[in-house]
Design a protein around this motif. Structure first.
Motif, PDB file in Angstrom:
ATOM      1  N   GLU A  84      40.808 -14.914 -40.992  1.00  0.00           N
ATOM      2  CA  GLU A  84      40.223 -15.530 -39.609  1.00  0.00           C
ATOM      3  C   GLU A  84      38.805 -15.217 -39.646  1.00  0.00           C
ATOM      4  O   GLU A  84      37.818 -16.167 -39.099  1.00  0.00           O
ATOM      5  CB  GLU A  84      41.118 -14.826 -38.630  1.00  0.00           C
ATOM      6  N   ARG A  85      38.512 -13.951 -39.953  1.00  0.00           N
ATOM      7  CA  ARG A  85      36.917 -13.615 -39.770  1.00  0.00           C
ATOM      8  C   ARG A  85      36.011 -14.064 -40.765  1.00  0.00           C
ATOM      9  O   ARG A  85      35.178 -14.783 -40.981  1.00  0.00           O
ATOM     10  CB  ARG A  85      36.982 -12.103 -40.045  1.00  0.00           C
ATOM     11  N   LEU A 123      36.631 -16.800 -43.031  1.00  0.00           N
ATOM     12  CA  LEU A 123      36.626 -18.288 -43.422  1.00  0.00           C
ATOM     13  C   LEU A 123      36.668 -18.923 -42.114  1.00  0.00           C
ATOM     14  O   LEU A 123      36.561 -20.075 -41.857  1.00  0.00           O
ATOM     15  CB  LEU A 123      38.130 -18.901 -44.063  1.00  0.00           C
ATOM     16  N   GLY A 124      36.684 -18.319 -40.807  1.00  0.00           N
ATOM     17  CA  GLY A 124      36.683 -18.848 -39.540  1.00  0.00           C
ATOM     18  C   GLY A 124      38.152 -19.699 -39.541  1.00  0.00           C
ATOM     19  O   GLY A 124      38.170 -20.906 -38.765  1.00  0.00           O
ATOM     20  N   ALA A 125      39.273 -19.292 -40.030  1.00  0.00           N
ATOM     21  CA  ALA A 125      40.364 -20.033 -39.702  1.00  0.00           C
ATOM     22  C   ALA A 125      41.197 -19.800 -38.381  1.00  0.00           C
ATOM     23  O   ALA A 125      41.005 -18.799 -37.816  1.00  0.00           O
ATOM     24  CB  ALA A 125      41.558 -19.507 -40.997  1.00  0.00           C
ATOM     25  N   ASP A 126      41.759 -20.962 -37.963  1.00  0.00           N
ATOM     26  CA  ASP A 126      42.293 -20.890 -36.847  1.00  0.00           C
ATOM     27  C   ASP A 126      43.951 -20.726 -36.655  1.00  0.00           C
ATOM     28  O   ASP A 126      44.317 -20.314 -37.857  1.00  0.00           O
ATOM     29  CB  ASP A 126      42.154 -22.225 -36.068  1.00  0.00           C
ATOM     30  N   ASP A 184      45.536 -22.740 -39.352  1.00  0.00           N
ATOM     31  CA  ASP A 184      45.336 -22.560 -40.707  1.00  0.00           C
ATOM     32  C   ASP A 184      46.285 -21.398 -41.254  1.00  0.00           C
ATOM     33  O   ASP A 184      46.615 -21.314 -42.235  1.00  0.00           O
ATOM     34  CB  ASP A 184      43.904 -22.556 -40.843  1.00  0.00           C
ATOM     35  N   GLY A 200      36.765 -22.706 -47.772  1.00  0.00           N
ATOM     36  CA  GLY A 200      37.259 -23.184 -46.459  1.00  0.00           C
ATOM     37  C   GLY A 200      38.536 -23.041 -46.108  1.00  0.00           C
ATOM     38  O   GLY A 200      39.599 -23.094 -47.145  1.00  0.00           O
ATOM     39  N   ALA A 201      39.226 -22.852 -45.029  1.00  0.00           N
ATOM     40  CA  ALA A 201      40.679 -22.776 -44.639  1.00  0.00           C
ATOM     41  C   ALA A 201      41.451 -24.034 -45.169  1.00  0.00           C
ATOM     42  O   ALA A 201      42.664 -23.614 -45.602  1.00  0.00           O
ATOM     43  CB  ALA A 201      40.710 -22.736 -43.056  1.00  0.00           C
ATOM     44  N   GLY A 204      35.740  -8.600 -44.203  1.00  0.00           N
ATOM     45  CA  GLY A 204      35.232  -9.820 -44.366  1.00  0.00           C
ATOM     46  C   GLY A 204      35.629 -10.846 -45.599  1.00  0.00           C
ATOM     47  O   GLY A 204      36.168 -11.782 -45.488  1.00  0.00           O
ATOM     48  N   ASP A 205      35.697 -10.001 -46.691  1.00  0.00           N
ATOM     49  CA  ASP A 205      36.272 -10.886 -47.945  1.00  0.00           C
ATOM     50  C   ASP A 205      37.591 -10.091 -48.615  1.00  0.00           C
ATOM     51  O   ASP A 205      37.736 -10.519 -49.820  1.00  0.00           O
ATOM     52  CB  ASP A 205      35.071 -10.981 -48.865  1.00  0.00           C
TER      53      ASP A 205
END
Length: 494
Positions: free
Chosen positions: A44-45, A47-50, A53, A104-105, A171-172
């Motif tokens: 979530e952090r 990739l900005g996945a919701d 996702d 990306g997600a 983060g990764d």
């Protein structure tokens, strides 16, 4: 005579090394169904996945895994299990690389779908290769080792994921959940090339690809599993309309396969397997037991993190007693099943039920952050019972299956596991979240969820006891000698 002994010893070593390769690949692919759960916040952090996702990262793997099991098992029976295993393992390793590199997600979800399908190709080849390489008591021992892998991979996933996130950051760190598969997958592929035996495929059936059967079964399983794995994400009741559609599609699949058999064509699934009582009951037991067993980690880790405040790593480590017990129980079960048969499964199911009831009591007696220590011994007992259930049931289920059908039969067995797991999580999760939504305490929600899981396991226990009673009153003849090793003890399905 003196020249033959070293050759046989070498062949024995090669078979057990080949089994080690299969179990390594099986552990890696099963681990990926649970290891990502603790990495979801990192995704979530990073990739900005919701929420949608993240849901598909978990459920998409389970969906494609379940969809390809039976067709992949049949493909291995027809074209050779070694070739199918190598293809699935290579695809899984490449998909892991792609998941780790996902920009990306949306790409991550796509590659997870591919990774799940690859896992579904590998799984039935493992059971088929065990059937092919071993007989009698050795086969039971091999399935015991496979049972240890199933139990360990389910329980070790959360702590392994927590360790990787801890080591590589939030983060990764999620990328290393996938990268860790790459060196293991490459080493296993090289070893498989050298060690796995070749199988010529089923004589007279090399052109038999039942495409309508594949389509009907695939859409039926998809319609059945989709509302189960998306139960929490899809609001409203309209999703349950897919279940009658699933029943219709699976009924059409059954009718089509019967037609294939009547016309002498190669079916996707040989329905005569279900005339074998040990196979039918074993598949049903697998479905019901996994509906209760896999839900334990789902609600327990949620409770520890959201209700008690444990970190992802601490919550994962709290499930290790179950993993240790499962490994010990499965190894013992593989050695004892030939002698004790279905009675061993009954003992195992009883141990799981007692252990989980003790967890319910421990949560009541020791609230707060000490709960993981209070539940360690009950989880160990439940884990031993689980190991004594899974590996003997696998041995008993496949004992009378002809080797030429072992891949498809193994696919059915693992499909039952996946459907059971999805259904159990939907049911137990609904109980857990409904109690929390009604302003209940997290500990009470966990207790109700675990009691629901125990109720499901008691259903499996009732089935096993009824089957044992039926066997005593109406014993079956021993399987054909062609399917038994000269040193095999009495048929374990009795």
């Amino acid at each position: 005579m003196t020249m033959a002994r070293p050759s046989r010893a070498t062949d024995d070593r090669r078979r057990w090394r080949a089994l080690a390769v299969c179990l390594t690949a099986g552990f890696m692919t099963l681990l990926d169904s649970s290891i990502v759960n603790v990495a979801l916040p990192s995704m979530e952090r990073g990739l900005g996945a919701d929420a949608a996702d993240l849901s598909w990262v978990v459920s998409g793997y389970a969906l494609t895994f379940g969809l390809v099991l039976v067709p992949a098992g049949r493909l291995g029976d027809l074209r050779g299990r070694r070739e199918a295993f190598l293809f699935g393992l290579a695809l899984f390793t490449l998909a892991s690389v792609a998941c780790g590199l996902a920009p990306g997600a949306g790409w991550l979800v796509l590659f997870r779908l591919l990774q799940g399908a690859a896992s579904g190709i590998v799984a039935p080849q493992t059971t088929g290769l065990i059937q092919q390489m071993f007989q009698g008591a050795e086969r039971a021992r091999a399935f015991g080792m496979l049972g240890s892998v199933v139990g360990l991979s389910t329980a070790v996933g959360p702590p392994a994921g927590g360790l990787l996130i801890e080591a590589f950051g939030t983060g990764d760190g999620w990328r290393w959940v996938f990268y860790v598969n790459v060196p293991i997958g490459m080493a296993a592929f090289v070893a498989a090339l050298r060690l796995l035996p070749r199988s010529p495929g089923s004589a007279g059936e090399r052109d038999g690809v039942d495409l309508p059967g594949v389509l009907l079964l695939g859409t039926g399983v998809l319609a059945l599993m989709l509302p189960l794995v998306q139960e929490q994400e899809w609001s409203g009741r309209l999703k349950w309309a897919l279940l009658p559609l699933a029943a219709l599609l699976l009924a059409a699949f059954w009718a089509w396969e019967r037609r294939q058999g009547r016309h002498g064509r190669a079916p996707l699934l040989d329905l005569t397997l279900f005339s074998v009582r040990s196979f039918t009951l074993g598949v049903l037991l697998n479905l019901v037991y996994f509906a209760g067993f896999t839900t334990v980690f789902f609600v327990y880790t949620l409770f520890l993190q959201n209700g008690v405040g444990y970190s992802a790593l601490a919550a994962g480590l709290a499930s290790l007693p179950f993993a240790v017990g499962s490994a010990v129980g499965a190894a013992a079960g593989g050695r004892l099943v030939v002698r004790h048969g279905r009675r061993l499964v009954i003992v195992g199911l009883g141990g799981v039920a007692v252990g989980l009831l003790a967890v319910v009591g421990a949560v009541e007696v020791v609230p707060g952050r000490g709960v993981a220590w209070a539940t360690a011994l009950p989880l160990l007992v439940a884990g031993i019972g689980s190991g004594v259930t899974i590996s003997p049931n696998t041995t008993l289920t496949l004992a009378r299956v002809p080797v030429r059908r072992a891949g498809a039969a193994g696919g059915v067995l693992v499909t039952a596991q996946r459907i059971g797991s999805a259904a159990g999580i939907a049911v137990v999760g609904a109980v857990y979240f409904a109690h929390l939504a009604g302003r209940g305490t997290p500990s009470a929600a966990l207790q109700l969820g675990l009691l629901t899981a125990v109720g499901i396991i008691v259903i499996a226990l009732t089935l096993a006891i009824a089957d044992l009673h039926e066997r005593r009153t109406h014993p079956q003849p021993a399987p054909p000698t062609a399917e038994r090793a000269p040193s095999q003890e009495p048929d374990p399905t009795h």
